[in-house]
Scaffold this active site. Sequence first.
Site, short mmCIF file in Angstrom:
data_model
loop_
_atom_site.label_atom_id
_atom_site.label_comp_id
_atom_site.label_asym_id
_atom_site.label_seq_id
_atom_site.Cartn_x
_atom_site.Cartn_y
_atom_site.Cartn_z
CB CYS A 86 -6.85 6.62 -12.48
SG CYS A 86 -8.16 7.50 -13.11
CG HIS A 177 -4.27 10.50 -10.67
ND1 HIS A 177 -3.77 9.95 -11.91
CD2 HIS A 177 -5.62 10.55 -11.11
CE1 HIS A 177 -4.41 9.63 -12.83
NE2 HIS A 177 -5.73 9.98 -12.47
CD GLU A 179 -0.11 9.62 -10.65
OE1 GLU A 179 -0.64 9.04 -9.82
OE2 GLU A 179 -0.97 9.96 -11.45
#
Lengths: 195, 141
Positions: A86, A177, A179
């Site tokens: 990002c 993302h 994560e």
Amino acid sequence: MTRPRVGVVALQGGVREHIELLASLDAVPVPLKQPTDLLGPDGLRVDAVVLPGGESSTIDRLLKMFGLGEPLSEAIAAGLPTLGTCAGLIQLAARIEDPAPGQGCFGVLDVSVRRNAFGRQIDSAETRLETAWGPAQVAFIRAPEVVTYGSSVTPVATLHDRIVAVTQGSITGIAFHPELTGETLFHRRLLDSIA
Amino acid sequence: MSEATRHIRTIKREIAGLVATLANDPAELYVAAKELQAPYELVREVAERGELPVVLFVAGGIATPADAAMMMQLGADGVFVGSGIFKSGDPAKRAAAIVKATALFTDPEVITQASRGLGEAMVGISVADIPAPHRLADRGW
């Protein structure tokens, strides 16, 4: 083999989730805030680096303010395995189409990016993405897109015909993302790429 | 600063209380949820994680880089500083110094460096002197 040390730029944004994901993959996460976190007397202190998401212009300001930007950019250009997510993708780019006032980027990844290409915070969404490396369950939050790319860059994934993941040598930039959803694909590849 | 300190200590203490309740007698979490007037699932999530599911910002009288660093050390995810910057002698310089001390809050040397040459700091305001409707701590209840 000793556990790989992976730096995570820890100035602003989604730092902790990357640290937790890397730890779960048996890497040693190293938060990076100052030049001395990255460089020791014997050279680089990390085997790879992750640039997390956040507010890209804020991260850029803090990288300059703390003097971490320049040595980090040089290390990445010299081949340090790198994953930018990002805002991290924006930081790696060669050109930002719509920068905030004074916002710069490293220019180590030969792409131009456009910020907030998929809408505002309220347009955030989790999605299953088909990538060249297999399926990935990821989150898009005010994600950028890759608008143009050089001949050394390979697109890895698209969403609605827009490029959202690319790779160039030791550098991978993704607009989303992994994560936040616990998707390990990109971090595993980063760890595998450590020589 | 006393206000900011009181707030974060209260929040941390009450979260620790929920964690202890979960460990000792999970059924009591229903009672805690009732008393807090919060959804049980949310109370349980906080008890399991030992932290709020949202970022925790602290405000109220922060005027120096050391104030900000202390809030981070007490467990804040970030700080809001308004008057502390704008009612000081050199707002731009102080803002930059507070940003630095907040990001590098574990490094005493950085905090010391950042604290030098900032000019006049904001003079503290006694909570008792702020009319009740303007006290943020009482809003939203």
